[in-house]
Design a protein around this motif. Sequence first.
Motif, PDB file in Angstrom:
ATOM      1  N   ASN A 176      -0.775   9.064   3.788  1.00 47.81           N
ATOM      2  CA  ASN A 176      -2.214   8.329   3.624  1.00 47.81           C
ATOM      3  C   ASN A 176      -2.927   7.996   4.736  1.00 47.81           C
ATOM      4  N   ASP A 201      -6.139   6.523   2.384  1.00 48.97           N
ATOM      5  CA  ASP A 201      -6.272   5.231   3.319  1.00 48.97           C
ATOM      6  C   ASP A 201      -6.901   5.686   4.523  1.00 48.97           C
ATOM      7  N   HIS A 218       3.209  -1.100  -1.155  1.00 44.28           N
ATOM      8  CA  HIS A 218       2.119  -0.466  -0.535  1.00 44.28           C
ATOM      9  C   HIS A 218       0.624  -0.955  -0.832  1.00 44.28           C
ATOM     10  N   GLU A 219       0.589  -0.755  -2.270  1.00 43.75           N
ATOM     11  CA  GLU A 219      -0.714  -1.449  -2.785  1.00 43.75           C
ATOM     12  C   GLU A 219      -0.891  -3.004  -3.071  1.00 43.75           C
ATOM     13  N   HIS A 230      -2.555  -3.677   0.401  1.00 46.27           N
ATOM     14  CA  HIS A 230      -4.000  -3.594   0.397  1.00 46.27           C
ATOM     15  C   HIS A 230      -4.600  -4.770  -0.417  1.00 46.27           C
TER      16      HIS A 230
HETATM   17 ZN   LIG Z   1      -2.867   3.109   0.343  1.00 44.95          ZN
END
Ligand SMILES: [Zn+2]
Length: 392
Positions: free
Chosen positions: A159, A167, A68-69, A72
């Motif tokens: 999120n 997010d 997930h990170e 980003h």
């Molecule tokens: Zn996130």
Amino acid sequence: MFIYRVRLFSLFGFKVYMDASWLLLALLIVWSLALGVFPSLVPGYRMSIYVWMGIAAAAGLLLSIVLHETAHALVARRLEMPIRDITLFIFGGVAEMEGEPTSARGELLMAAAGPVTSAALGLLLMMGSGVAMAVGGFAPAAAVLGYLGTLNWLLAIFNLIPAFPLDGGRMLRAMLWSWRKDFASATRIAAGSGQIFGLILILIGLLQFLRGAVLNGVWLFLIGLFLRGAASLANQEMLTRKILGGEPVSRFMTPNPISVPPDLSIQNLVDDYIYRHHHGSFPVTRDGRLVGCIGTADITMLDRSDWSRRTVAEQMRRCGEDEITTPDTDALQAMAKMSRTKPSRLFVTDGDRLVGVLSLRDLVEFLRVKLELERPRHVQEPGLMLVGPAAR
Ligand SMILES: [Zn+2]
């Protein structure tokens, strides 16, 4: 924010760290899965199987958060918004960005990348769980995959809640920013929703706690606190940036600072400068030119009896990069330097001339006054509003 970070590995050039607090999360997960969730999902196995399933699920969660990170971070790098590194900590993970996003579109894409990745991963995991189930005989594996799939979907949905710094809150800010062309007001609104959402979590946490769901309650309470803190910090940072950004150091420095002549004795330095002005270090100048720096650390190794015989010139050293700045440096950069390396003031030099001193206290005081003056009108003191009609 972090207790103790250990570097795990690198992924696509991003260093992935794990904070010690993550271990607490991992333990909680293994414990609650092995004792509660998995035995009720797939009954009839030995305890050791459930423990291994719990460990596998915790490892899977770690990878899910890292992916997930990383999503980003990859989008951010693509859009030239540098990411420092990725850290896993008790509330999940963070990809730390250096500075603010450069455009609304960039921030929207960067923020959306995480939940989109989690949702896609969740779908894959659920399909994997379905396959393991259909082939048969892999019930524990199917349960772990299914659980991770659900968790990834929850991660995506949580999120997407429009509360900064989640997010969804970043996406909200990006949309407001592009719509109203005002980064500051967009941040204020998104951070405001983050504060409200944080408060809601705190209240739900308290309720759960009172109803006997102690662990859930404490957990939600802490996440709520964390979100509120992060939201108000984001707002403060934005205001600091707005006020100091683009302003030169020369606007905030004190000109003609106190400096020490090189031929002064250490005894006089201590008596007339250090004890009188309460600064840890002083610039040393000859005819207005900065020739060195001297501080308490430079004289501690001297014997007290030598103080009257030794001079400043003998004990001083070259000023470090983190002690000096120039008049046209951005004040925001100077402030960042001071909060990074912790000197309480910077000596301002123009070429080799000492022209001023910039103190963190002055900057903070300026910010406080400016914020006070620029407070929105509707929160003014009632007393001030009464003055209006009376004066007319
Ligand atoms: Zn996130």
